[in-house]
Design an enzyme around this catalytic site. Structure first.
Site, PDB file in Angstrom:
ATOM      1  N   GLY A 143      36.286  43.931  47.343  1.00 36.77           N
ATOM      2  CA  GLY A 143      37.343  43.073  46.796  1.00 36.77           C
ATOM      3  C   GLY A 143      37.031  41.557  47.228  1.00 36.77           C
ATOM      4  N   ASP A 172      33.899  40.003  46.626  1.00 37.59           N
ATOM      5  CA  ASP A 172      32.755  40.393  45.994  1.00 37.59           C
ATOM      6  C   ASP A 172      31.532  39.223  46.413  1.00 37.59           C
ATOM      7  OD1 ASP A 172      34.792  41.262  44.999  1.00 37.59           O
ATOM      8  OD2 ASP A 172      34.205  40.686  42.725  1.00 37.59           O
ATOM      9  N   TRP A 176      34.894  33.351  48.133  1.00 35.97           N
ATOM     10  CA  TRP A 176      34.743  34.358  49.264  1.00 35.97           C
ATOM     11  C   TRP A 176      33.692  33.934  50.357  1.00 35.97           C
ATOM     12  CZ3 TRP A 176      38.806  37.140  49.806  1.00 35.97           C
ATOM     13  CH2 TRP A 176      39.557  37.564  48.656  1.00 35.97           C
ATOM     14  N   GLU A 201      43.882  31.125  42.496  1.00 39.62           N
ATOM     15  CA  GLU A 201      43.322  32.042  43.060  1.00 39.62           C
ATOM     16  C   GLU A 201      42.909  31.875  44.402  1.00 39.62           C
ATOM     17  OE1 GLU A 201      40.119  33.109  40.453  1.00 39.62           O
ATOM     18  OE2 GLU A 201      39.664  35.188  41.104  1.00 39.62           O
ATOM     19  N   TRP A 222      43.656  45.390  37.711  1.00 37.74           N
ATOM     20  CA  TRP A 222      42.771  45.413  38.802  1.00 37.74           C
ATOM     21  C   TRP A 222      43.414  46.184  39.926  1.00 37.74           C
ATOM     22  CZ3 TRP A 222      40.154  42.359  35.680  1.00 37.74           C
ATOM     23  CH2 TRP A 222      38.783  42.118  35.681  1.00 37.74           C
ATOM     24  N   TRP A 265      43.161  46.447  43.659  1.00 40.17           N
ATOM     25  CA  TRP A 265      43.831  45.832  44.761  1.00 40.17           C
ATOM     26  C   TRP A 265      44.754  44.620  44.373  1.00 40.17           C
ATOM     27  CZ3 TRP A 265      41.514  43.190  49.590  1.00 40.17           C
ATOM     28  CH2 TRP A 265      40.409  41.898  49.351  1.00 40.17           C
ATOM     29  N   TYR A 325      40.872  37.636  33.903  1.00 42.00           N
ATOM     30  CA  TYR A 325      40.977  38.962  34.127  1.00 42.00           C
ATOM     31  C   TYR A 325      41.972  39.577  33.277  1.00 42.00           C
ATOM     32  CZ  TYR A 325      38.624  36.941  38.390  1.00 42.00           C
ATOM     33  OH  TYR A 325      38.004  36.192  39.220  1.00 42.00           O
TER      34      TYR A 325
HETATM   35  C1  9WN Z   1      35.277  42.007  40.172  1.00 44.88           C
HETATM   36  C2  9WN Z   1      40.400  40.396  40.112  1.00 44.88           C
HETATM   37  C3  9WN Z   1      39.208  40.581  40.986  1.00 44.88           C
HETATM   38  C4  9WN Z   1      39.642  40.675  42.315  1.00 44.88           C
HETATM   39  C5  9WN Z   1      38.516  40.327  43.383  1.00 44.88           C
HETATM   40  C6  9WN Z   1      37.928  39.195  43.148  1.00 44.88           C
HETATM   41  C7  9WN Z   1      37.309  39.322  41.608  1.00 44.88           C
HETATM   42  C8  9WN Z   1      36.134  40.688  40.067  1.00 44.88           C
HETATM   43  C9  9WN Z   1      35.190  39.622  39.585  1.00 44.88           C
HETATM   44  O1  9WN Z   1      38.672  39.343  40.650  1.00 44.88           O
HETATM   45  O2  9WN Z   1      36.461  40.208  41.253  1.00 44.88           O
HETATM   46  O3  9WN Z   1      35.918  43.092  40.622  1.00 44.88           O
HETATM   47  O4  9WN Z   1      34.932  39.582  38.186  1.00 44.88           O
HETATM   48  O5  9WN Z   1      34.476  38.658  40.090  1.00 44.88           O
HETATM   49  O6  9WN Z   1      36.717  39.058  43.831  1.00 44.88           O
HETATM   50  O7  9WN Z   1      39.129  40.576  44.795  1.00 44.88           O
HETATM   51  O8  9WN Z   1      40.063  42.022  42.469  1.00 44.88           O
HETATM   52  O9  9WN Z   1      41.381  39.402  40.457  1.00 44.88           O
END
Ligand code: 9WN
Length: 432
Positions: free
Chosen positions: A175, A177, A357, A400, A40, A42, A36
């Site tokens: 959030g 997903d 999740w 995570e 992002w 939240w 990531y």
């Molecule tokens: C899509 C960044 C994000 C969190 C989410 C989590 C995951 C993204 C993904 O990662 O989502 O937004 O690529 O799966 O589910 O809660 O904000 O950490």
């Protein structure tokens, strides 16, 4: 925490700070290295909450960096892209095309979706804990109009059911997903297959859902991110109890912040009351608050950690709080998990201890439920949630998410919100 010394706490705190420093990219903190690489929504609110205990300026900078991506509609996007890293995540800027939209900010590339509106609560947290009151007051004044615009957007453009709640239009907006709550609305879609490059992550969504995620995002983009399209045509519209519970708590936070910005707190209190009434009327399912699929016209049968979101409201009637706590503490959730809180109830057929999740425990939802316990004076529950969360990160690091039975880590390592919220929990240990 019982059995741990202040030295242990200090070492854990230092480790948390070093994760947050390593994940810093300019003014923003990215959720994790590698997977990531952008800011992002939240995630940054949780980072702001955690760092605000000892660094007001960093909390403010984090939120201001995110809000630089706010659209003129008031929408706060779920991703604000880092310059020069366009290809590092799919779907990236070339999919969302925010630069082509007249309401998107200039000079910042963003997604076109949002995420739970925790921002006002994060600003209130920062204000509450700031040592330098003048610095914090200035930040509140600067941020307040952006928060009001965000809340106005939700009320004006996301009340797709017309009952006073905000609907999410994509699972990513929750959030959470891959929650089983979205299975039925996703399975009801007949998407046109899209070519996309993202490799399925281990423990990530079920086969088929990737196509639907991308297809939904493209449909919304191709409508021009149009509010009327969302109301009339978009095939995914769900009133989620966690999203709306967070919105309600943020309305109450805005009411606290309003006088600092020379504004009237009344409208925010009224908004909170409207959301509470709508949650009780529309989402209460006898044991907890369940998500309402507006397109199918039914409540989700699955009970997940999101079903407890409205407990963040100090004004929630006592009989509902008691019911929610009995479900939370039962073998459906905390009672049968060594490392609570599982993201899906354990007895559900969709429960999976490893998949995102769909079973694992998460630091951010533990923190939210702990905060809910605090606002209802449930000291024992709050202590337990705090202690269990610290046990998870001590055992497995700032992962995570975590297996709810043995506490082993899942997903990314060095995850920012796990580190930041650890700082918040440790600060309470010191203050006790
Ligand atoms: C899509 C960044 C994000 C969190 C989410 C989590 C995951 C993204 C993904 O990662 O989502 O937004 O690529 O799966 O589910 O809660 O904000 O950490």
């Amino acid at each position: 925490m019982e059995g741990r010394s202040a030295v242990d706490d200090a070492a854990l705190g230092r480790e948390a700070w070093s994760v947050l420093d390593a994940n810093r990219a300019g003014a923003a903190t990215v959720p994790a290295p590698g997977l990531y690489p952008h800011q992002w929504n939240w995630d940054s609110t949780f980072v702001a909450i955690g760092v605000s205990r000892c660094d007001t300026r960093r909390a403010g900078t984090e939120l201001l960096s995110l809000l630089a991506g706010q659209w003129r509609t008031g929408m706060v996007p779920h991703i604000v892209f880092q310059q020069g890293r366009a290809d590092a995540y799919f779907p990236g800027p070339s999919v969302w095309c925010s630069q082509n939209h007249p309401d998107a900010p200039t000079g910042v590339l963003t997604s076109g979706l949002t995420q739970p509106p925790l921002h006002a609560l994060a600003v209130w947290w920062m204000w509450r804990h700031a040592k330098d009151r003048e610095e914090a007051r200035a930040l509140v004044r600067e941020l307040y109009p952006m928060l009001v615009a965000q809340h106005d957007y939700l009320a004006a453009s996301r009340d797709l059911g017309g009952g006073g709640l905000a609907a999410i239009v994509h699972p990513w907006e929750s959030g959470m997903d891959d929650s089983p709550v979205w299975d039925a609305p996703l399975d009801a879609l007949t998407p046109v297959p899209q070519a996309y490059r993202r490799e399925p992550f281990p423990d990530h969504p079920l086969n088929g859902h990737h196509d639907r995620y991308v297809w939904l995002a493209l449909r919304y983009r191709d409508s021009g991110y149009d509010a009327a399209y969302l109301r009339e045509e978009h095939p995914f519209a769900v009133e989620d109890p966690m999203f709306n519970g967070i919105w309600l708590a943020s309305c109450q936070a805005l009411a606290e912040l309003a006088p600092l910005a020379g504004a009237d707190p009344g409208p925010h209190r009224e908004a909170a009351e409207r959301i509470r009434a709508a949650l009780l009327e529309r989402l209460w399912a006898g044991d907890a608050f369940h998500a309402l699929d507006l397109r199918a016209g039914r409540l989700s049968p699955v009970c997940t950690v999101g079903c407890f979101g409205p407990m963040l409201d100090p004004g929630l009637p006592a009989d509902r709080v008691a019911k929610l706590v009995s479900v939370l503490e039962s073998a459906r959730f905390m009672g049968a998990a060594g490392y609570p809180v599982p993201s899906c109830e354990i007895r559900a057929s969709q429960f999976d201890r490893s998949r995102y999740w769909r079973g694992p425990s998460w630091v951010n939802t533990n923190w939210l439920l702990r905060q809910a316990a605090v606002v209802h004076g449930l000291t024992g529950l709050a202590r337990l949630l705090g202690a269990c969360t610290l046990r998870l990160v001590r055992q497995s690091g700032f992962r995570e998410c975590f297996d709810p039975f043995d506490g082993s880590g899942r997903g990314s390592r060095d995850f920012s919100w796990s580190a930041a919220l650890t700082l918040d929990l440790l600060a309470d240990n010191v203050e006790k």
